[in-house]
Write a protein that holds these residues in place. Structure first.
Motif, mmCIF file in Angstrom:
data_model
loop_
_atom_site.group_PDB
_atom_site.id
_atom_site.type_symbol
_atom_site.label_atom_id
_atom_site.label_comp_id
_atom_site.label_asym_id
_atom_site.label_seq_id
_atom_site.Cartn_x
_atom_site.Cartn_y
_atom_site.Cartn_z
ATOM 1 N N SER A 1 -4.823 3.053 -4.472
ATOM 2 C CA SER A 1 -4.641 1.668 -4.906
ATOM 3 C C SER A 1 -3.254 1.174 -4.529
ATOM 4 N N TRP B 1 0.836 -1.186 0.000
ATOM 5 C CA TRP B 1 0.000 0.000 0.000
ATOM 6 C C TRP B 1 0.877 1.244 0.000
ATOM 7 N N CYS C 1 -8.640 -1.499 -5.780
ATOM 8 C CA CYS C 1 -7.659 -1.746 -4.724
ATOM 9 C C CYS C 1 -6.258 -2.008 -5.278
#
Length: 160
Positions: free
Chosen positions: A65, A52, A99
């Protein structure tokens, strides 16, 4: 009397922290991986880590994302590289939000650790046939190579 719990509930509690350390919110991506990339490709690649962004998001801001690190067998790395946009789209559709924005490939052996090929069985009569077939070849190296090739061709696996 305590109710019987499904194995999925117990597994999540046991290995959830290990997956969280790798950036995965749950074990779901591993279970859904064959559905996401297809059975054929799933045999040769596995998600390894979800990275992340380091920047903290502000209140009301959509989450950024991440980057999915995928271990992939060398021969399928190029195929997965070409399919990366499709795989990203499928992952995002599976989770219902963007994501994953990028896939990074790590070439590595996947899945088949410890799986040994079953030994072959060679019928002695067939070996003699191969030796007779190559006996007339004058070059020793060529005769030996063709003998090995012929023996391998007539060998059978025990499950056949």
């Amino acid at each position: 009397m305590a109710r019987v719990k499904p194995l999925a509930e117990l597994i999540e509690g046991c290995i959830g922290p290990a997956f969280a350390a790798q950036g995965f919110a749950s074990t779901d991506i591993l279970a859904a991986w064959p559905e996401i990339v297809g059975e054929r490709l799933a045999r040769y690649c596995r998600p390894s880590k979800l990275e992340w962004p380091k920047r903290r998001r502000r209140d009301g801001e959509a989450p950024e994302s991440g980057t999915l690190v995928v271990r992939v067998e060398g021969v399928f790395a190029i195929e997965l590289q070409h399919l990366a946009p499709v795989v990203i789209q499928r992952i995002n559709r599976h989770y219902g939000w963007a994501c994953v924005s990028r896939i990074v490939l790590q070439q590595d052996r996947v899945g088949r650790s410890g799986a040994q090929a079953k030994p072959t069985r060679v019928d002695p009569v067939r070996v003699v046939e191969v030796q007779k077939a190559v006996a007339g070849i004058a070059d020793d190296g060529l005769r030996a190579a063709l003998d090995r090739l012929g023996t391998a061709a007539v060998a059978t696996r025990p499950d056949r």
